[in-house]
Design an enzyme around this catalytic site. Sequence first.
Site: not given
Lengths: 212, 220
Positions: B1, B88, B215, B220
């Site tokens: 985000t 990231e 991730n 998330t």
Amino acid sequence: VSTDAESFVIPAAPDLIPDGAWTKVEGGVCAAKGFKATGVYAGLRASGKKGDLALVVADAPAVVAGTFTQNVMCAAPVLYCKDVLKRRKTVRAVMTNAGQANAATGTQGYEDSVACAAALAAALGVEADDVLLQSTGVIGRRMKMEAFLPAIPQLPASLGATTADAHRAAVAITTTDLVSKEAALRVQLSSGATVTVGGMCKGSGMIHPNMA
Amino acid sequence: TMLGVVTCDAAVSPEVWTGIVKRASVASFNSITVDGDTSTNDCVIGLASGAAGNAPITDPASKDAQLLDAAVTALMQGLAKSIAWDGEGATCLLEIEVTGAASDADARVIARSVAGSSLAKSAFFGHDPNWGRIAAAAGYSGIIFDQAELGVRLGSMTLMKDGQPLAFDKAAANKYLKDTCAVHGTVQVFVTVGKGPGKGMAWGCDLSYDYVKINAEYTT
């Protein structure tokens, strides 16, 4: 809530503002006249003690504009802000939390946003429609209202207009970010007046904005 | 985000301010990509206090409106680029500049297509000056151009011209990428697609092993 320094110690992003007819200055969101900010640790994150609740307040009603994700699965604070902006051309405050995105949380999520805005409005002595909200974090999980609501009345006491206050706000909105992101610049208008623009942002992953 | 809050002390009408925030958002945050995933929460809010004491800016065509527009755009571009820089797992910021398109909007679409190509991003992480992946990403952007007019430049080294690959110094190009990534710097890619007036930029980052690791471990 806590404003302990150790909750806000992360490096700053490099200066990536293009050169132009402006001068880069310090101060982030507090560089422009008429704004105060704060960032606190309110226990909203799943883990860690990094700041997780930020507030930017205008001393007087400020002209407002917003751009928002076009993702159909948009979060409750996005819906809330769009509703407010249908009614208002000025607002007083933007409150941002990290930890939970308040997305895919349905009617409960929207009601949580309304409750947070109402609590902040009461704490600041303004109307609920003077408050805008942003959230970031885990999708599909309700916000930690048991920590959030008690923290809100404590926020105004920590507001300030210094570079340090702006920095705490910039850190408190981060998630997986490795650096804080804030900038400000000053430009002279043709009339001779000097105008300052400041800002902060966050983002590291899930990044492909398509806002309108 | 991505989230953003922009503050400004100019006295400006809501209509002019809305236009400025909209255009600046398109030329900045809407021109970055890290992983191609559009968030549920992306939002930029701009506040103008009027505390600077200037004569209110009410005409979007006025010189002061254009100065403010340029300043807000520059600030938002700086902020947006910092997001791509901090993507990231990233080891570099990718800056893609496209010229020669039919319009600025077309140029931005092509630029973001290149910035978002997983294959091009992986090549940059591997310090591979892979002009073919850049050309392919420009080609599938959805914007029509004559492939015989495509040019690709990496830093100061021209890799393609007039749709043809050139005999560039691959070792030097490899070193450019390696040295830039070593200091988490900015890799510059210039793409030409014709002789039109349109130009635009997009920003991204390379795709590293760490992106998957982060991730896979962060929900998330």
